[in-house]
Design an enzyme around this catalytic site. Sequence first.
Site, PDB file in Angstrom:
ATOM      1  N   GLU A   7       0.846  -1.198   0.000  1.00 49.11           N
ATOM      2  CA  GLU A   7       0.000   0.000   0.000  1.00 49.11           C
ATOM      3  C   GLU A   7       0.881   1.248   0.000  1.00 49.11           C
ATOM      4  O   GLU A   7       2.007   1.226   0.499  1.00 49.11           O
ATOM      5  CB  GLU A   7      -0.888  -0.024   1.261  1.00 49.11           C
ATOM      6  CG  GLU A   7      -1.810   1.183   1.375  1.00 49.11           C
ATOM      7  CD  GLU A   7      -2.910   1.018   2.417  1.00 49.11           C
ATOM      8  OE1 GLU A   7      -2.873   0.050   3.200  1.00 49.11           O
ATOM      9  OE2 GLU A   7      -3.816   1.873   2.445  1.00 49.11           O
ATOM     10  N   GLU A  64      -6.310  -9.260   3.611  1.00 49.06           N
ATOM     11  CA  GLU A  64      -5.447  -8.560   4.581  1.00 49.06           C
ATOM     12  C   GLU A  64      -5.422  -9.391   5.854  1.00 49.06           C
ATOM     13  O   GLU A  64      -6.481  -9.721   6.403  1.00 49.06           O
ATOM     14  CB  GLU A  64      -5.968  -7.152   4.898  1.00 49.06           C
ATOM     15  CG  GLU A  64      -5.760  -6.160   3.783  1.00 49.06           C
ATOM     16  CD  GLU A  64      -6.140  -4.726   4.152  1.00 49.06           C
ATOM     17  OE1 GLU A  64      -6.074  -4.346   5.331  1.00 49.06           O
ATOM     18  OE2 GLU A  64      -6.524  -3.993   3.219  1.00 49.06           O
ATOM     19  N   GLN A  85       2.097  -6.046   5.641  1.00 45.27           N
ATOM     20  CA  GLN A  85       2.282  -5.752   4.237  1.00 45.27           C
ATOM     21  C   GLN A  85       3.700  -6.146   3.841  1.00 45.27           C
ATOM     22  O   GLN A  85       4.522  -6.421   4.703  1.00 45.27           O
ATOM     23  CB  GLN A  85       2.028  -4.276   3.970  1.00 45.27           C
ATOM     24  CG  GLN A  85       0.621  -3.844   4.320  1.00 45.27           C
ATOM     25  CD  GLN A  85       0.247  -2.439   3.792  1.00 45.27           C
ATOM     26  OE1 GLN A  85       1.004  -1.801   3.078  1.00 45.27           O
ATOM     27  NE2 GLN A  85      -0.934  -1.981   4.213  1.00 45.27           N
ATOM     28  N   ASN A 119     -12.457  -1.270  -1.030  1.00 44.83           N
ATOM     29  CA  ASN A 119     -11.744  -1.869   0.101  1.00 44.83           C
ATOM     30  C   ASN A 119     -12.400  -1.397   1.390  1.00 44.83           C
ATOM     31  O   ASN A 119     -12.678  -0.197   1.548  1.00 44.83           O
ATOM     32  CB  ASN A 119     -10.275  -1.417   0.099  1.00 44.83           C
ATOM     33  CG  ASN A 119      -9.562  -1.773   1.397  1.00 44.83           C
ATOM     34  OD1 ASN A 119      -9.244  -2.929   1.633  1.00 44.83           O
ATOM     35  ND2 ASN A 119      -9.332  -0.795   2.257  1.00 44.83           N
ATOM     36  N   GLU A 120     -12.642  -2.314   2.290  1.00 48.30           N
ATOM     37  CA  GLU A 120     -13.239  -1.965   3.590  1.00 48.30           C
ATOM     38  C   GLU A 120     -14.330  -0.912   3.405  1.00 48.30           C
ATOM     39  O   GLU A 120     -14.308   0.163   4.021  1.00 48.30           O
ATOM     40  CB  GLU A 120     -12.171  -1.511   4.597  1.00 48.30           C
ATOM     41  CG  GLU A 120     -11.194  -2.635   4.923  1.00 48.30           C
ATOM     42  CD  GLU A 120     -10.340  -2.438   6.178  1.00 48.30           C
ATOM     43  OE1 GLU A 120     -10.325  -1.330   6.734  1.00 48.30           O
ATOM     44  OE2 GLU A 120      -9.682  -3.417   6.581  1.00 48.30           O
ATOM     45  N   TYR A 153      -7.033  -9.055  11.412  1.00 47.51           N
ATOM     46  CA  TYR A 153      -5.732  -8.678  11.990  1.00 47.51           C
ATOM     47  C   TYR A 153      -5.586  -9.271  13.383  1.00 47.51           C
ATOM     48  O   TYR A 153      -6.566  -9.396  14.128  1.00 47.51           O
ATOM     49  CB  TYR A 153      -5.598  -7.154  12.052  1.00 47.51           C
ATOM     50  CG  TYR A 153      -5.245  -6.548  10.707  1.00 47.51           C
ATOM     51  CD1 TYR A 153      -3.945  -6.605  10.227  1.00 47.51           C
ATOM     52  CD2 TYR A 153      -6.211  -5.949   9.916  1.00 47.51           C
ATOM     53  CE1 TYR A 153      -3.605  -6.073   8.990  1.00 47.51           C
ATOM     54  CE2 TYR A 153      -5.886  -5.407   8.667  1.00 47.51           C
ATOM     55  CZ  TYR A 153      -4.572  -5.476   8.214  1.00 47.51           C
ATOM     56  OH  TYR A 153      -4.233  -4.953   6.988  1.00 47.51           O
TER      57      TYR A 153
HETATM   58  O1  AHR Z   1      -3.070  -2.551   6.252  1.00 47.03           O
HETATM   59  C1  AHR Z   1      -3.374  -1.331   6.846  1.00 47.03           C
HETATM   60  C2  AHR Z   1      -4.849  -0.969   6.714  1.00 47.03           C
HETATM   61  O2  AHR Z   1      -5.623  -1.883   7.428  1.00 47.03           O
HETATM   62  C3  AHR Z   1      -5.429  -1.017   5.330  1.00 47.03           C
HETATM   63  O3  AHR Z   1      -5.174   0.148   4.617  1.00 47.03           O
HETATM   64  C4  AHR Z   1      -6.892  -1.157   5.592  1.00 47.03           C
HETATM   65  O4  AHR Z   1      -7.569  -1.820   4.559  1.00 47.03           O
HETATM   66  C5  AHR Z   1      -6.944  -1.904   6.912  1.00 47.03           C
HETATM   67  O5  AHR Z   1      -7.788  -1.303   7.807  1.00 47.03           O
END
Ligand code: AHR
Length: 509
Positions: free
Chosen positions: A44, A312, A361, A190-191, A257
């Site tokens: 990103e 992600e 990432q 995205n999101e 996450y």
């Molecule tokens: O990876 C960091 C961020 O986490 C990304 O930009 C977003 O899609 C997510 O919230």
Amino acid sequence: MKKFLALLSLLFFTAFASGQVRVAVHEAEDGPVIPKEIYGQFSEHLGRCIYDGIWVGPGSAIPNINGYRLDVLEALRALGVPVLRWPGGCFADEYHWQDGIGPRETRPRMINSNWGGTLEDNSFGTHEFLDLCEMLGAEPYISGNVGSGTVEELAKWVEYMTAKDGTQAERRAANGRKEPWKVKFLGIGNESWGCGGEMTPEFYADQYRRYATYCRNFDGNHLYKVASGASDYDYNWTKVLMEKVGRRADAVSLHYYTVTNWNHKGSATDFTDGEYYDIIAKALEVEEVLRNHEVIMDTYDPERRIDLLLDEWGTWFDVEPGTNPGHLFQQNSMRDAIVAAMSLNIFNKHTYRLKMANIAQIVNVLQSMVLTQGDKMLLTPTYHVFRMYRGHQDAVAVPVAFACDTLQAPSGRLYPTLSISASRSADGKLLVTLVNPRLDSAQAVTLVLDALRPKTAAGEILCTSDIRAHNTFAQPQQVAPKPFGDIRLSGRNVSLTLPPASVVSVTLQ
Ligand code: AHR
């Protein structure tokens, strides 16, 4: 004090005595192919991922090839990156691709409002990204702007990248690229429930239908369209997408996450043993989350024609002291290696529905493969895991079955004390990847194969005496894989002992 807390937290564990674990490896059976995209990456415009991390520009003193830093390029080539997602993340929904084409000196500049207010000069754009993918041999995965863009803008981007003729193709040729690229993976937003426009699932589903309609297949390029999916436990989002988007999408995505407390994420390298177990337990909860989304998808799509992409995932800790909080630059310890290895073992077993996963990432952001500082670069413990697991890419999954002890982390989450997955590659090699997450005891394992009587075994191990160990620019080899020789072959049995907190790969022939 920290030591005392660590000891105290260990008292919370209910562990059974850990004896020898016998693992049935059904190498004579064929599971689904593990798509190479399970080992995918995400890049990103965030902090120093693209700029500094990948792109330094052709005029840089850092050794580069046409602006791409050589050390990173070589490290990523050795890893075999199958697919690379770009330009975000949250950045994607503020990105206007036409700002990133043409002569670099005249490209507009913008404030990267999501990530630290950094000035974005657009010097890395569509050509730079797609050329990078070609150099890496990676499939590009373009994340389109739905939040602040237009249908026309996204439709033209697809045309610019993939059409042979017409105005967009002429613009592309004028910018130095005559032949269209092949672009398969296209994310529609995205999101979209958050930074991608704060939409309701119903509103987003309608937006998806509009945007996807006008993203066309040109000249033999076939788009694989991805609907922007849920976060973690938001099962309703998946349900609504399955109802209202359905087979208009090739896949729906999911983000997960490893964070135990968003207000206090904790240090990447300074943590107690109890915090270690909590992070492992939270990471492993991804399996339950995947299963729950899969069950919903099975209800609407029993033939499994719509894929699930975990586009992600990874650990998210406090940024390194003294760095921009918006740049998400974090260190990477042996704990991250355990998270990566156990997560990948889970993903390998869900590929009947899960077809891609992109760790967040690739460089200098969150759970990275490599970190850079000026002209220096280091490989992280997570990089080593991806390298050790490389043989699983496009191999046939081999079912494994075993019973092992259970741990309870201080948070109350329960999880198994052993993690294993296996696959068979086209050349007949059997790769078994094993993780012992326990800090306090080794784990003896015997693999019992169906039929194969292996003649040779090649092993590698990633293990450190301190789970907090990590690589620094001064000491870049603190955590690195070593050959693992103590593998005993006896007919169909393969015996080995996993030291505490270790990741082991075994290749049998
Ligand atoms: O990876 C960091 C961020 O986490 C990304 O930009 C977003 O899609 C997510 O919230």
